[in-house]
Design a protein around this motif. Structure first.
Motif, PDB file in Angstrom:
ATOM      1  N   GLN A 169      -5.187  10.070  -2.897  1.00 15.01           N
ATOM      2  CA  GLN A 169      -5.964   9.365  -1.866  1.00 15.01           C
ATOM      3  C   GLN A 169      -5.091   8.676  -0.823  1.00 15.01           C
ATOM      4  OE1 GLN A 169      -9.197  10.077  -1.974  1.00 15.01           O
ATOM      5  NE2 GLN A 169      -8.571  11.233  -3.804  1.00 15.01           N
ATOM      6  N   GLY A 170      -3.802   8.533  -1.105  1.00 17.93           N
ATOM      7  CA  GLY A 170      -2.926   7.876  -0.138  1.00 17.93           C
ATOM      8  C   GLY A 170      -1.597   7.503  -0.771  1.00 17.93           C
ATOM      9  N   ALA A 171      -0.638   7.124   0.073  1.00 15.69           N
ATOM     10  CA  ALA A 171       0.699   6.756  -0.413  1.00 15.69           C
ATOM     11  C   ALA A 171       0.609   5.571  -1.367  1.00 15.69           C
ATOM     12  CB  ALA A 171       1.610   6.434   0.759  1.00 15.69           C
ATOM     13  N   ARG A 172       1.485   5.571  -2.367  1.00 17.53           N
ATOM     14  CA  ARG A 172       1.481   4.533  -3.388  1.00 17.53           C
ATOM     15  C   ARG A 172       2.876   3.925  -3.540  1.00 17.53           C
ATOM     16  NH1 ARG A 172      -3.520   3.103  -4.268  1.00 17.53           N
ATOM     17  NH2 ARG A 172      -2.887   2.163  -6.246  1.00 17.53           N
ATOM     18  N   VAL A 173       2.909   2.771  -4.165  1.00 21.65           N
ATOM     19  CA  VAL A 173       4.176   2.124  -4.508  1.00 21.65           C
ATOM     20  C   VAL A 173       4.195   1.918  -6.011  1.00 21.65           C
ATOM     21  CG1 VAL A 173       5.683   0.140  -4.161  1.00 21.65           C
ATOM     22  CG2 VAL A 173       4.240   0.945  -2.284  1.00 21.65           C
ATOM     23  N   LEU A 174       5.195   2.478  -6.673  1.00 22.42           N
ATOM     24  CA  LEU A 174       5.400   2.292  -8.111  1.00 22.42           C
ATOM     25  C   LEU A 174       6.478   1.244  -8.326  1.00 22.42           C
ATOM     26  CD1 LEU A 174       5.408   5.734  -9.991  1.00 22.42           C
ATOM     27  CD2 LEU A 174       3.881   3.788 -10.378  1.00 22.42           C
ATOM     28  N   LYS A 175       6.216   0.305  -9.231  1.00 20.93           N
ATOM     29  CA  LYS A 175       7.167  -0.779  -9.489  1.00 20.93           C
ATOM     30  C   LYS A 175       7.403  -0.916 -10.982  1.00 20.93           C
ATOM     31  CE  LYS A 175       5.560  -3.452  -5.467  1.00 20.93           C
ATOM     32  NZ  LYS A 175       5.078  -4.764  -4.976  1.00 20.93           N
ATOM     33  N   ILE A 215      11.737  -0.028  -7.492  1.00 21.30           N
ATOM     34  CA  ILE A 215      10.521   0.084  -6.674  1.00 21.30           C
ATOM     35  C   ILE A 215      10.614   1.375  -5.869  1.00 21.30           C
ATOM     36  CG2 ILE A 215       9.158  -0.928  -4.819  1.00 21.30           C
ATOM     37  CD1 ILE A 215      10.107  -3.662  -5.702  1.00 21.30           C
ATOM     38  N   TRP A 216       9.570   2.222  -6.010  1.00 17.66           N
ATOM     39  CA  TRP A 216       9.588   3.527  -5.349  1.00 17.66           C
ATOM     40  C   TRP A 216       8.339   3.701  -4.494  1.00 17.66           C
ATOM     41  CZ3 TRP A 216       9.960   3.330 -10.849  1.00 17.66           C
ATOM     42  CH2 TRP A 216      11.280   3.347 -11.323  1.00 17.66           C
ATOM     43  N   ILE A 217       8.533   4.032  -3.230  1.00 15.72           N
ATOM     44  CA  ILE A 217       7.431   4.341  -2.322  1.00 15.72           C
ATOM     45  C   ILE A 217       7.209   5.854  -2.394  1.00 15.72           C
ATOM     46  CG2 ILE A 217       6.631   4.292   0.071  1.00 15.72           C
ATOM     47  CD1 ILE A 217       8.641   1.889   0.378  1.00 15.72           C
ATOM     48  N   THR A 265      10.943   7.127  -1.816  1.00 14.50           N
ATOM     49  CA  THR A 265      11.907   6.242  -1.163  1.00 14.50           C
ATOM     50  C   THR A 265      12.262   5.099  -2.098  1.00 14.50           C
ATOM     51  OG1 THR A 265      10.995   6.744   1.020  1.00 14.50           O
ATOM     52  CG2 THR A 265      12.354   4.763   0.828  1.00 14.50           C
ATOM     53  N   GLU A 266      13.551   4.915  -2.346  1.00 14.48           N
ATOM     54  CA  GLU A 266      14.046   3.820  -3.182  1.00 14.48           C
ATOM     55  C   GLU A 266      14.095   2.556  -2.324  1.00 14.48           C
ATOM     56  OE1 GLU A 266      15.226   1.902  -6.419  1.00 14.48           O
ATOM     57  OE2 GLU A 266      15.406   4.073  -6.598  1.00 14.48           O
ATOM     58  N   ALA A 267      13.318   1.545  -2.710  1.00 13.59           N
ATOM     59  CA  ALA A 267      13.237   0.329  -1.893  1.00 13.59           C
ATOM     60  C   ALA A 267      14.543  -0.439  -1.853  1.00 13.59           C
ATOM     61  CB  ALA A 267      12.118  -0.574  -2.416  1.00 13.59           C
ATOM     62  N   LEU A 268      15.404  -0.210  -2.830  1.00 11.92           N
ATOM     63  CA  LEU A 268      16.665  -0.940  -2.874  1.00 11.92           C
ATOM     64  C   LEU A 268      17.547  -0.628  -1.678  1.00 11.92           C
ATOM     65  CD1 LEU A 268      18.563  -2.802  -4.548  1.00 11.92           C
ATOM     66  CD2 LEU A 268      19.450  -0.737  -5.633  1.00 11.92           C
ATOM     67  N   ARG A 277      13.323  14.070  -2.922  1.00 14.02           N
ATOM     68  CA  ARG A 277      12.134  14.891  -3.096  1.00 14.02           C
ATOM     69  C   ARG A 277      11.980  15.225  -4.566  1.00 14.02           C
ATOM     70  NH1 ARG A 277      10.068  19.765  -4.123  1.00 14.02           N
ATOM     71  NH2 ARG A 277       8.247  20.479  -2.915  1.00 14.02           N
ATOM     72  N   LYS A 278      10.816  14.963  -5.093  1.00 10.37           N
ATOM     73  CA  LYS A 278      10.500  15.317  -6.468  1.00 10.37           C
ATOM     74  C   LYS A 278       9.159  16.043  -6.477  1.00 10.37           C
ATOM     75  CE  LYS A 278      12.686  11.239  -8.650  1.00 10.37           C
ATOM     76  NZ  LYS A 278      13.677  11.929  -9.510  1.00 10.37           N
TER      77      LYS A 278
END
Length: 452
Positions: free
Chosen positions: A218-224, A234-236, A260-263, A269-270
């Motif tokens: 449904q849309g971009a997510r952020v995994l923490k 933290i990954w966008i 994207t690695e927030a660090l 690409r995965k």
């Protein structure tokens, strides 16, 4: 490892007579120069107080380090506080062993009539530190999660828990710090004004694989990761083929995902399958550190994060952390720029009004209602869409992205040490009153409700 010559050892034992009287009894008081010249240090080491006498010169150096600049302790202190640190790490200055804000914090506490002594934690000195600190009213922990030579963080946290069990005011207690600063906290406060309603906490693999895949469709997510700071873990996550957004069909495990690695703003690409496998390793770790939090991506992160620093319930500083052009990470390491503001700056009036209404509900939402707010803590916010009924349809709304009370630094804001000292004393006095009234929450424990 800490062996020193006689002169160097004497300098390292730069302890005032009043410090020793508070922590080791009147038998440790020495007449003469209070700043511990070699003759005074020699005399101190010959005194017969059991705790102090058990420490040889190398052990004193190990525990106290260089105390240059520490003020004399008050003759009749209103109470006592110890500040724990650890040697090494990347948070130390160039001209001393202690953090740049440790001695100034000690001195501000001393100026308010309480005694305060900085102590270096090491596994080797565990028992000595326990004996020294146990006579205090409270402790302040200033050890960042990091790798330090001779330090096992689990043992350090065990020491802090034991001191809390003995009735010391914990600033903060390890379990409080872990829960308050965890990403799980974001899920627990999602119903607050500044919480993000679209927040999911995963602790089992099956739910993660199904729900995250559906959310990503449904849309971009952020995994923490549940634990981590400064953008670590933290990954966008964005679908490579944006035409797949809004689909009602399950995403293929071969779907490309740009992570994207927030660090540091690095991008990999995965496939969706690879991303799910990678995330699954952070689930069910058997402690408070396990789990993943999934939130909607806020595109306005490119405008930066806003960090509000608090001493207790008082906001003391706002920092706007602006990512470098083209990036999303707001860490200094990634090239972000920081601009500081007063907490009453009109630019952030909407944010402060919303969050200050949330603060009374913050700890109850986390199951920490029996605890005071942390001594020194921060809340990071990101701009997002309006959230009714708490913002206008066309108004900015700030959402909490992270809470932290783990060794918040004020080395560049030393004017705040007096506020920190006053709050630390207030916390200790309130804790002492509860203890004396028999209503103290034993061990400062987070309790089963907080872990549920």
């Amino acid at each position: 490892m800490y062996s020193l010559g006689a002169a160097a050892a004497a300098l390292a034992l730069n302890l005032t007579a009043s410090v020793l009287s508070v922590y080791f009894g009147e038998s440790a008081v020495v007449q003469g120069d209070q700043w511990g010249h070699s003759q005074a240090c020699t005399a101190l080491m010959q005194k017969n107080h059991s705790v102090y006498n058990a420490l040889d010169a190398d052990r004193k150096k190990l525990i106290f380090g260089d105390l240059e600049g520490l003020l004399p302790q008050p003759d009749s202190p209103g109470g006592s506080i110890v500040i724990f640190g650890a040697r090494g790490g990347d948070d130390k200055g160039k001209h001393g062993e202690h953090r740049g804000d440790t001695i100034p914090m000690c001195n501000s506490i001393i100026e308010m009539g309480w005694s305060c002594l900085p102590l270096f934690y090491s596994d080797e000195a565990f028992e000595d530190l326990h004996r020294i600190a146990s006579t205090s009213d409270g402790y302040i922990s200033r050890v960042n999660p990091d790798v330090y030579e001779g330090v096992t963080l689990e043992k350090y946290e065990a020491l802090l828990e034991q001191l809390g069990d003995m009735g010391l005011a914990a600033m903060p207690h390890p379990r409080f710090m872990q829960l308050f600063g965890s990403k799980e906290a974001l899920a627990r406060i999602s119903n607050l004004r500044t919480g993000m309603a679209d927040t999911v906490m995963y602790q089992d693999e099956a739910t993660f694989r199904v729900t995250f895949s559906n959310n990503l469709a449904q849309g971009a997510r952020v995994l923490k990761q549940n634990r981590g700071s400064q953008g670590e873990g933290i990954w966008i996550c964005k679908l490579e083929d944006e035409s797949l957004y809004g689909t009602r069909e399950p995403l293929s495990l071969d779907s490309g995902v740009l992570v994207t690695e927030a660090l540091d703003n690095s991008v990999q690409r995965k496939t969706l399958g690879q991303l799910l496998d990678h995330g699954a390793q952070y689930l069910d770790q058997g402690d408070v550190g396990g789990g993943l939090v999934d939130q909607a991506f806020m595109p306005r992160i490119i405008e930066g994060e806003v960090r509000v620093m608090f001493v207790g319930d008082t906001p003391v500083e706002i920092v706007h952390k602006k990512p470098k052009e083209g990036g999303v990470s707001a860490t200094l390491k990634s090239g972000a720029t920081y601009t500081r503001y007063s907490p009453d700056d009109a630019l952030f009036a909407r944010l402060m009004k919303s969050f200050q209404r949330d603060i009374p509900l913050l700890l109850p939402s986390l199951g920490l209602q029996d605890h005071p707010l942390p001594l020194l803590w921060t809340a990071d916010f990101i701009l997002g869409p309006a959230r009714h009924p708490w913002s206008d349809a066309d108004g900015d709304h700030f959402f909490i992205g992270e809470l932290n009370c783990s060794c918040v630094g004020i080395t560049t804001q030393l004017h705040l040490t007096k506020k920190v000292a006053a709050e630390a004393i207030k916390i200790c006095q309130a804790h002492r009153e509860m203890r004396d009234n028999g209503s103290m929450v034993r061990s400062n424990q987070t309790g089963a409700a907080a872990a549920a």
